[in-house]
Design a protein around this motif. Structure first.
Motif, PDB file in Angstrom:
ATOM      1  N   ASN A 297      12.506 -14.593  61.661  1.00  0.00           N
ATOM      2  CA  ASN A 297      12.599 -13.147  61.780  1.00  0.00           C
ATOM      3  C   ASN A 297      11.810 -12.531  60.640  1.00  0.00           C
ATOM      4  O   ASN A 297      12.129 -12.754  59.466  1.00  0.00           O
ATOM      5  N   SER A 299      11.826  -9.825  59.380  1.00  0.00           N
ATOM      6  CA  SER A 299      12.620  -8.969  58.496  1.00  0.00           C
ATOM      7  C   SER A 299      13.039  -9.703  57.225  1.00  0.00           C
ATOM      8  O   SER A 299      13.319  -9.070  56.200  1.00  0.00           O
ATOM      9  N   LYS A 303      12.690  -7.729  53.927  1.00  0.00           N
ATOM     10  CA  LYS A 303      13.876  -7.450  53.119  1.00  0.00           C
ATOM     11  C   LYS A 303      13.669  -7.871  51.671  1.00  0.00           C
ATOM     12  O   LYS A 303      14.047  -7.138  50.732  1.00  0.00           O
TER      13      LYS A 303
END
Length: 369
Positions: A297, A299, A303
């Motif tokens: 992912n 993200s 992040k």
């Protein structure tokens, strides 16, 4: 099961001189043959080299196994080597190269060479990124390499060393891979670095990060390699068969994560481990060539605001590393775990392909018969 063949070919001697030379060819995936081939002749601007030692690299094993996507057959593997200059090409080169094509080199010089051949015209080359040449050709993959008694190379690719064991000189190229990766990741003094994979490249990456003043931990699944890493100055080691990365992140960084993570295996799980072990705002350097896709992912990268850099070949570091060897600041001899004659190179490739060896770096001894 892939076949394996070694054939020792008789060499004609004529008037006391050999008409050819021995070379180890991978004629097809899984088949390695020692053959007699014509000896090369140096053109103007080239040197004829007598190979002294050649290292077996993972890419050589890939060529042997048929998993190297850029290799064609028959192919002579090998891009890590040391050699002695036996002839300088070009009229007027003379014995010491003075005033001719061999200026700066002498017959008898012990050298190593940069094994990546760039076209000099692609967009990467025009920007000075010759290690990322679009049409790069690497010895032992795209063109024949150093698993042979003699080879020719352009003088501009050669680097002389004074007082360096030729076996260590053959390790300059893999050393350059780790050093280039550390530069790509901008490793700085006092940073905490994790290297995933304690093979030759991983260990040389660890040494390179330490040269930049970092504290380095290294992870692997082979205890003997981790013991070697400790002897070479690792701040800590991780046996991934007995511990998790979460454990080492907690122990080494109080749970903060590593400033830099260098991935030196190419395994999908290792890339995911690198993301897990990285601190927020960290840098990841990808060194190992993967053969399988990675699912993640994105993200996770966002992040943590991770900087991910690929590291391909090396650029402009051979003189720096040779100087370190000449001064004695770095000792590469512990990485040389075994030496075999050229005639046994095929068997050594087969052993490495089977994963049956605990060796870090196997060197070929290539005497001129």
């Amino acid at each position: 099961m892939q076949s394996f063949t070694i054939v020792e070919v008789e060499v004609a001697h004529g008037s006391g001189k050999r008409n050819g030379m021995r070379a180890l060819q991978v004629t097809a995936p899984g088949t390695a043959v020692v053959v007699d081939v014509p000896a090369p002749r140096p053109a103007a601007g080239e040197a004829l080299l007598r190979v002294l030692h050649a290292g077996i690299c993972g890419s050589d094993v890939q060529t042997y196994c048929g998993t190297q996507p850029f290799a064609s057959y028959p192919r002579v593997p090998g891009h890590e080597f040391s050699a002695e200059i036996v002839e300088l090409g070009g009229e007027g080169a003379g014995r010491d190269g003075a005033g001719g094509a061999g200026a700066g080199f002498r017959i008898g010089d012990v050298v190593t060479g940069v094994p990546y051949f760039q076209d000099g015209t692609c967009y990467s080359c025009r920007r000075g990124l010759i290690n990322a040449c679009v049409h790069n050709e690497t010895m032992g993959v795209h063109r024949d390499g150093a698993f042979q008694e003699l080879l020719t190379m352009p003088l501009e690719r050669l680097h002389r060393a004074e007082g360096v064991d030729p076996r260590d000189l053959a390790l300059v190229e893999p050393f350059s891979i780790g050093y280039h990766a550390v530069r790509r990741a901008a490793v700085a003094e006092s940073e905490r670095v994790l290297v995933l994979g304690a093979g030759a490249i991983g260990l040389l990456t660890m040494l390179s990060a330490r040269l930049h003043g970092a504290r380095v931990w290294i992870a692997d699944v082979v205890p003997a390699r981790l013991e070697l890493a400790t002897s070479l100055g690792a701040a800590g080691t991780v046996d991934l068969t007995a511990s998790t990365l979460g454990d080492v992140v907690e122990a080494a960084t109080d749970g903060d994560g590593f400033d830099v993570v260098c991935e030196a295996t190419g395994l999908p799980v290792s890339f995911l481990n690198a993301i897990e072990a990285a601190a927020f705002g960290a840098r990841l350097a990808l060194i190992g060539n993967g053969t399988a896709e990675v699912t993640l992912n994105q993200s996770q990268l966002i992040k943590k605001e991770l900087t991910v850099v690929g590291s391909r070949n090396s650029r402009d570091v051979f003189p720096t590393l040779i100087a370190l060897l000449e001064s004695g600041q770095v000792d590469l001899s512990p990485l040389r775990t075994r030496t075999v004659p050229l005639a046994e190179a095929g068997a050594a490739l087969e052993t490495a392909a089977a994963g049956a060896s605990g060796d870090v770096k196997v060197l070929l001894d290539v005497p001129r018969a």
